[in-house]
Write a protein that holds these residues in place. Sequence first.
Motif, PDB file in Angstrom:
ATOM      1  N   PRO A 154      57.897  55.227  49.101  1.00 46.25           N
ATOM      2  CA  PRO A 154      56.812  54.439  48.524  1.00 46.25           C
ATOM      3  C   PRO A 154      57.144  52.945  48.587  1.00 46.25           C
ATOM      4  CG  PRO A 154      58.061  55.504  46.797  1.00 46.25           C
ATOM      5  CD  PRO A 154      58.583  56.028  48.105  1.00 46.25           C
ATOM      6  N   VAL A 155      56.115  52.141  48.741  1.00 47.03           N
ATOM      7  CA  VAL A 155      56.295  50.690  48.800  1.00 47.03           C
ATOM      8  C   VAL A 155      56.498  50.182  47.381  1.00 47.03           C
ATOM      9  CG1 VAL A 155      55.213  48.532  49.491  1.00 47.03           C
ATOM     10  CG2 VAL A 155      54.833  50.598  50.834  1.00 47.03           C
ATOM     11  N   LEU A 156      57.562  49.439  47.185  1.00 47.56           N
ATOM     12  CA  LEU A 156      57.887  48.940  45.850  1.00 47.56           C
ATOM     13  C   LEU A 156      57.618  47.451  45.703  1.00 47.56           C
ATOM     14  CD1 LEU A 156      61.206  50.892  45.234  1.00 47.56           C
ATOM     15  CD2 LEU A 156      58.905  51.479  44.503  1.00 47.56           C
ATOM     16  N   GLN A 157      56.986  46.839  46.685  1.00 44.48           N
ATOM     17  CA  GLN A 157      56.655  45.428  46.609  1.00 44.48           C
ATOM     18  C   GLN A 157      55.154  45.273  46.742  1.00 44.48           C
ATOM     19  OE1 GLN A 157      58.937  43.555  49.681  1.00 44.48           O
ATOM     20  NE2 GLN A 157      60.692  43.256  48.363  1.00 44.48           N
ATOM     21  N   ALA A 158      54.611  44.314  45.983  1.00 44.48           N
ATOM     22  CA  ALA A 158      53.186  44.042  46.052  1.00 44.48           C
ATOM     23  C   ALA A 158      52.928  43.013  47.144  1.00 44.48           C
ATOM     24  CB  ALA A 158      52.689  43.521  44.710  1.00 44.48           C
ATOM     25  N   THR A 159      51.781  43.164  47.793  1.00 38.90           N
ATOM     26  CA  THR A 159      51.401  42.184  48.811  1.00 38.90           C
ATOM     27  C   THR A 159      50.869  40.942  48.116  1.00 38.90           C
ATOM     28  OG1 THR A 159      49.139  43.046  48.939  1.00 38.90           O
ATOM     29  CG2 THR A 159      50.785  44.046  50.410  1.00 38.90           C
ATOM     30  N   GLU A 160      50.685  39.875  48.891  1.00 41.94           N
ATOM     31  CA  GLU A 160      50.156  38.628  48.313  1.00 41.94           C
ATOM     32  C   GLU A 160      48.764  38.855  47.734  1.00 41.94           C
ATOM     33  OE1 GLU A 160      51.555  35.651  47.801  1.00 41.94           O
ATOM     34  OE2 GLU A 160      53.449  36.464  48.527  1.00 41.94           O
ATOM     35  N   ALA A 161      47.935  39.629  48.416  1.00 45.55           N
ATOM     36  CA  ALA A 161      46.580  39.891  47.925  1.00 45.55           C
ATOM     37  C   ALA A 161      46.620  40.656  46.610  1.00 45.55           C
ATOM     38  CB  ALA A 161      45.796  40.678  48.973  1.00 45.55           C
ATOM     39  N   GLN A 162      47.539  41.617  46.479  1.00 46.02           N
ATOM     40  CA  GLN A 162      47.658  42.378  45.229  1.00 46.02           C
ATOM     41  C   GLN A 162      48.140  41.484  44.092  1.00 46.02           C
ATOM     42  OE1 GLN A 162      50.312  45.401  46.711  1.00 46.02           O
ATOM     43  NE2 GLN A 162      48.663  46.937  46.852  1.00 46.02           N
ATOM     44  N   LEU A 163      49.083  40.582  44.389  1.00 51.07           N
ATOM     45  CA  LEU A 163      49.565  39.661  43.358  1.00 51.07           C
ATOM     46  C   LEU A 163      48.458  38.712  42.910  1.00 51.07           C
ATOM     47  CD1 LEU A 163      53.136  38.800  44.709  1.00 51.07           C
ATOM     48  CD2 LEU A 163      52.565  40.166  42.715  1.00 51.07           C
ATOM     49  N   GLN A 164      47.665  38.204  43.861  1.00 50.61           N
ATOM     50  CA  GLN A 164      46.569  37.291  43.541  1.00 50.61           C
ATOM     51  C   GLN A 164      45.532  37.998  42.674  1.00 50.61           C
ATOM     52  OE1 GLN A 164      46.599  34.112  44.262  1.00 50.61           O
ATOM     53  NE2 GLN A 164      44.630  33.732  43.273  1.00 50.61           N
ATOM     54  N   PHE A 166      46.010  40.537  40.725  1.00 54.53           N
ATOM     55  CA  PHE A 166      46.618  40.780  39.415  1.00 54.53           C
ATOM     56  C   PHE A 166      46.562  39.522  38.554  1.00 54.53           C
ATOM     57  CE2 PHE A 166      50.460  40.820  36.710  1.00 54.53           C
ATOM     58  CZ  PHE A 166      50.167  41.937  35.952  1.00 54.53           C
ATOM     59  N   GLN A 167      46.887  38.352  39.153  1.00 51.93           N
ATOM     60  CA  GLN A 167      46.855  37.099  38.398  1.00 51.93           C
ATOM     61  C   GLN A 167      45.441  36.752  37.966  1.00 51.93           C
ATOM     62  OE1 GLN A 167      48.828  34.302  40.951  1.00 51.93           O
ATOM     63  NE2 GLN A 167      50.875  35.002  40.363  1.00 51.93           N
ATOM     64  N   GLU A 168      44.445  36.989  38.839  1.00 51.86           N
ATOM     65  CA  GLU A 168      43.056  36.698  38.478  1.00 51.86           C
ATOM     66  C   GLU A 168      42.595  37.586  37.332  1.00 51.86           C
ATOM     67  OE1 GLU A 168      40.859  37.193  42.072  1.00 51.86           O
ATOM     68  OE2 GLU A 168      41.681  35.361  42.997  1.00 51.86           O
ATOM     69  N   ARG A 169      42.933  38.845  37.379  1.00 55.09           N
ATOM     70  CA  ARG A 169      42.564  39.751  36.294  1.00 55.09           C
ATOM     71  C   ARG A 169      43.175  39.328  34.977  1.00 55.09           C
ATOM     72  NH1 ARG A 169      44.237  45.490  37.726  1.00 55.09           N
ATOM     73  NH2 ARG A 169      45.066  44.251  39.407  1.00 55.09           N
ATOM     74  N   ASN A 170      44.465  38.960  35.007  1.00 50.91           N
ATOM     75  CA  ASN A 170      45.130  38.553  33.775  1.00 50.91           C
ATOM     76  C   ASN A 170      44.624  37.215  33.283  1.00 50.91           C
ATOM     77  OD1 ASN A 170      46.616  40.838  33.563  1.00 50.91           O
ATOM     78  ND2 ASN A 170      48.412  40.031  34.606  1.00 50.91           N
ATOM     79  N   ALA A 171      44.216  36.300  34.199  1.00 51.40           N
ATOM     80  CA  ALA A 171      43.693  35.004  33.781  1.00 51.40           C
ATOM     81  C   ALA A 171      42.367  35.189  33.058  1.00 51.40           C
ATOM     82  CB  ALA A 171      43.524  34.096  34.993  1.00 51.40           C
ATOM     83  N   LYS A 172      41.510  36.114  33.513  1.00 50.65           N
ATOM     84  CA  LYS A 172      40.225  36.359  32.863  1.00 50.65           C
ATOM     85  C   LYS A 172      40.422  36.898  31.453  1.00 50.65           C
ATOM     86  CE  LYS A 172      37.698  37.273  37.108  1.00 50.65           C
ATOM     87  NZ  LYS A 172      37.079  38.307  37.946  1.00 50.65           N
ATOM     88  N   THR A 173      41.356  37.791  31.283  1.00 49.26           N
ATOM     89  CA  THR A 173      41.577  38.359  29.939  1.00 49.26           C
ATOM     90  C   THR A 173      42.229  37.337  29.025  1.00 49.26           C
ATOM     91  OG1 THR A 173      43.669  39.313  30.658  1.00 49.26           O
ATOM     92  CG2 THR A 173      41.729  40.721  30.771  1.00 49.26           C
TER      93      THR A 173
END
Length: 199
Positions: A154-164, A166-173
């Motif tokens: 399994p891939v244990l690293q997030a891609t740049e798009a996944q990180l972005q 994630f940050q957008e979701r957390n910024a909204k909350t």
Amino acid sequence: MHHLTPPRSSLYERLPRLSRPGRVLCALSAVLALTACSSLGDRMPSIGNLVTPYKIDIQQGNVVTREQAQALQPGMSRLQVRDILGSPLLTSVFHADRWDYVFTFKRQGQPPQQRKLAVFFKGEVMERFEGDELPTEAEFVASLDVRRKSDKPPVLQATEAQLQAFQERNAKTAQTPPTPPTVAPGTSYPPLETPGAAR
């Protein structure tokens, strides 16, 4: 003298008499019925074969991997060997210069695994070790997880798009202020103790 049960001769007299062919036919049908039951049991799976009880995994001893064995060097102290391999499963008063690491693992539906490694000391210093072919840590973990069919880890690293995302979701909350809890209308309760009451 009175008998409670009739004598045997009277019971036999009451039973209907079968002719010789009738007796042969009854005996033959009884034999066929019994053999049919036994052959049916051989062809049909029994409940014991369909339902198996759960058996827990049984692990005994220390897991010693190839990486751990490669880290061992002649001249290491007993403490250093213990730090790398863990406490030995077998130590003997009669063979104080030998530590045995035995590992067994039994899991339902898999063949049991067993590996041995013996470490030999001269005084307080490791002289040599010998044992079975040891798996790497990745091979050992893969041998435990037989349900996973994929050879791809399994891939244990997030891609740049996944990180972005994630940050957008957390910024909204984080931007939405928490709603204050609604306060129940004030109610007054009588005091728990009456003033001036004796203790």
